[in-house]
Every structure is written in C-alpha cells, then in structure tokens.
Scaffold this active site. Sequence first.
Site, PDB file in Angstrom:
ATOM      1  CG  HIS A 118      -1.940  -1.080   1.216  1.00 42.64           C
ATOM      2  ND1 HIS A 118      -1.727  -2.269   1.874  1.00 42.64           N
ATOM      3  CD2 HIS A 118      -3.165  -1.176   0.622  1.00 42.64           C
ATOM      4  CE1 HIS A 118      -2.777  -3.062   1.705  1.00 42.64           C
ATOM      5  NE2 HIS A 118      -3.661  -2.437   0.955  1.00 42.64           N
ATOM      6  CG  ASP A 220      32.039 -32.633  19.305  1.00 40.55           C
ATOM      7  OD1 ASP A 220      33.068 -33.271  19.609  1.00 40.55           O
ATOM      8  OD2 ASP A 220      31.111 -33.132  18.657  1.00 40.55           O
ATOM      9  CG  HIS A 223      33.701 -33.287  15.411  1.00 42.47           C
ATOM     10  ND1 HIS A 223      33.919 -32.164  16.180  1.00 42.47           N
ATOM     11  CD2 HIS A 223      33.631 -32.845  14.125  1.00 42.47           C
ATOM     12  CE1 HIS A 223      33.971 -31.094  15.399  1.00 42.47           C
ATOM     13  NE2 HIS A 223      33.808 -31.481  14.153  1.00 42.47           N
ATOM     14  CG  HIS A 228      36.644 -32.496  10.467  1.00 42.62           C
ATOM     15  ND1 HIS A 228      35.670 -32.483   9.498  1.00 42.62           N
ATOM     16  CD2 HIS A 228      36.154 -31.783  11.521  1.00 42.62           C
ATOM     17  CE1 HIS A 228      34.626 -31.791   9.946  1.00 42.62           C
ATOM     18  NE2 HIS A 228      34.891 -31.365  11.165  1.00 42.62           N
ATOM     19  CG  ASP A 370      31.505 -30.415  10.802  1.00 45.40           C
ATOM     20  OD1 ASP A 370      31.845 -31.416  11.460  1.00 45.40           O
ATOM     21  OD2 ASP A 370      32.156 -29.358  10.776  1.00 45.40           O
TER      22      ASP A 370
END
Length: 448
Positions: A118, A220, A223, A228, A370
């Site tokens: 509008h 973390d 991991h 990796h 990941d």
Amino acid sequence: MSKVINLKPIETTPVMQGLDNLCNMEEGRLSGKIFWDQEIYEQELEKIFARCWLFVAHESQLPKPGDYLTTTMGEDEVIVVRQKDMSIKVLINACPHRGNKVCFAEAGNARGFVCNYHGWAFGPDGALRGMHESKAYEESGFDKSKHGLREVAQVDSYKGLVFATFDPEAPSLEEYLGPITWYLDVIFDMDEGGTEFLGGCIRSTYECNWKVAAENFVGDILHGGWTHDSAARAMLGGPVVNVGELPESYAVNWNGHGYEFATDGIGNAAVLGEREINKYLHELRPKVAERLGEFRAQLTGAISSCTIFPNFSFLPGQNTVRVWQPRGPNKIELYTWVVVNKNAPERIKELWRRGAMMTFSPTGVFEMDDGENWEYCTKTSRGVVTRYQDLYVGLGMNTYLPDSELPGNVFKGQINEANSRAFYQRWKDMLQSESWKDVPDRNNGKLK
C-alpha cells in the site's frame, strides 16, 4: 517510533515441565526428542530467541549512514541499519499496516524503505514518512508517529560485533557475555585496527536442529580427529596432530557460552593450507602478546572453537564466523562470513577468504563432513522409540579447575563435554523460566 511491545508471560506447558526427564546434565544424559519436537521448538522461539542477545551484524558491514542488511532473530525478520548519527537500529522487517515485508534485499544503502502493498514509506530510522493516498488517512485522523517500523528492545555492540534482543528486561550485553569476552578478544581484538567481515554472506541450509550445530562449536573438538581426519590430512599434507597430545588445553564456559582451545598457536590456521597466513600470525604474535598477554597470543590461530549462546559461533585461525538460524525443529539456514584483521595485508585477506571457502563453506572439505553428521543426528530423532534413548554427554565429569586464574568456569582438557553440558543446561533453564529474573545462575563450578 514504536518500540516492540513487552513480551507476554509464557506459560509453562506439560512438555516443558517434563524437560528434566529429557535433559539431565548432572548425569550427562540427553534425549533426542529435543531435536525433533515441534512444541519444544515453538517454546525455543519464545523463551530463547525472543529473549537472548543475538548476533545481527558486524559494524564493518555498515560503514555509512543508510547502509543496511537484513537478517533474522530466530524466525523474526529484521533490518539492521546505520543512522545519520552513526548509531545502529534494528527494525522488524514487517509493515505495521498489513504485515508485508518492506525490505527484500540482503544488503545495500537506502534513504528509506517502501512497502510494495500500500505504499507506506519509512525512513532509515523506521519512522513512517508517508503513504499512497495519504489524504484518506489524514481525513480519518491517522497519527503517523504511532505507526513506524517497530524497533527491537535493545541494541549494543562488542569489539565490532552488533547484538540485539527483543526483551527489554534482558541483562545488558556486557553482563550477558560476562568473562567470555576475554576469549572473544583473541580473534576480535588481537590487532589495534580491529576486524572486518570480507565480502558478502554465504547462505546455505541443512536439515538439522540448530542445537546440534551450535553444540558442535561450543566444545566438540572430539569429532575433529575422526570426522575430519582425511580432510585435515589433505589440507596439511601429512599426519594430523592428536589433540590429546597437545601440551595444554582447556574448555571454558559461562551461562551457556563456551570456548574450547589448545595453546598450540597455529593448528586451526594451518589446516587452511596457506603458509603465508601461518607466517603472518607468527610475525604478529609479539604484538598480540603486548596487547593481550603471552597466554592469549598462543590462542590466535590455535585449535579452538566457540559458541555464544544460543547460535553465534566462530573458529579462530580459520576465521569463519557463523549463525545457525532456526527454520523449524529439523532445519537451519546457515549464515557464514570470513573475519580478518582490518590492518592485514590485502594478500593475507584474500588467502584467508580462499582458505575458508576451501574448508568451511557449502563445498568445503570440513563442512561437508559436519553437515552429514548433523543431519543424521537430527533425523534419527524422528523415531518414536529412538528419540527417547539416552544420549551421552558426560565426558570430562569432575575436571573442573576451581583454582584456575583463567576467566569463566574452567575445565581441564579440550576433549571434554563440560561446555556441551553447560550449553544444554542453559537451554533447559531458559525454557523452564518465566522471565530473566527466574533464570538460575549456575556459574562458579556449580555444574561440573
């Protein structure tokens, strides 16, 4: 200008009352239900994302008056815009007439924002300046001053990082961040020129719960040596350093924020595969030591990660900065930037950008690893039986270091889930509290 109305009291539902059965950090156990349940997610939007301080921009993205970017706070869309006096406002990106979105661009410079529906026109400060068929409004006694774009309750910044909150009763940003700022300075205040974000924002989506990703960065490191391994070997061209063999490492948390780090100085930066970056950090280290002290100088490119509760994360050394934007209980939109020292040589900035794209981008060698893990951690929770199995979050129990001189709640060793426990405890405390004054203080080692 209209401020956001005070948040209404949020009733505690039966699901919230049963959170103790789903999340018990004193025993280090968690239920997958918290990653899939729609009712829990709706409570998160109201009790966490509508209350907490959320990262919305870096000041370098808004150098001039009228510069703006659009982002979200939870699922609420907002415009972050630089004002004439160089202050920053955060406005809800919804026209107060019929709720239409008023700014569709991701970033730019504008003298104002106009609604397509509008023709309501707003200044950069959010004030309503005019509208289509304005005479009709005037004849009805319309007061333009009462119908501007709504502002969030509070906006503040730390070392170039701009945060905002919808809750007028939220603690100050300084109090919210607490001693974790001592660690933030390792990346955002290592050089007298400060930092800047390079280029635009990389946006990607994952079919995972926002907490899975945020917790990965809060502490973390475990991991890394498994998930990796092949990617790290490819980038380093040789064996991967065993985090457990590093001479000194810690996990530090405060009110759900977490920073885990080694004192190796260069591990994160090394996996970018750019020797010039390693050389730059080594040459800069004496100046960092003079600025921040010898201990923090060892952390500038070290193996480390951080999450500021609830959803703002970064990796020092690799210099990737990200926000895990919730898009339902089982989906996120990831916003990613590369941060560099403003005074760094242009060659180094480009190498950092290129290295970050190689490692942490939608096609990056680490991020693909990941993303797959996060998605399946979430998807298994849709099983009506599987979602109630206990998930173990007990690594590093009783490793709290009460006599440490480091700021925050300090725990021995990076391979430790102390930060994850603190993250989920803060999450549960926020969901079970009716207002900020009800949120328990669990610092000073009360959650070990």
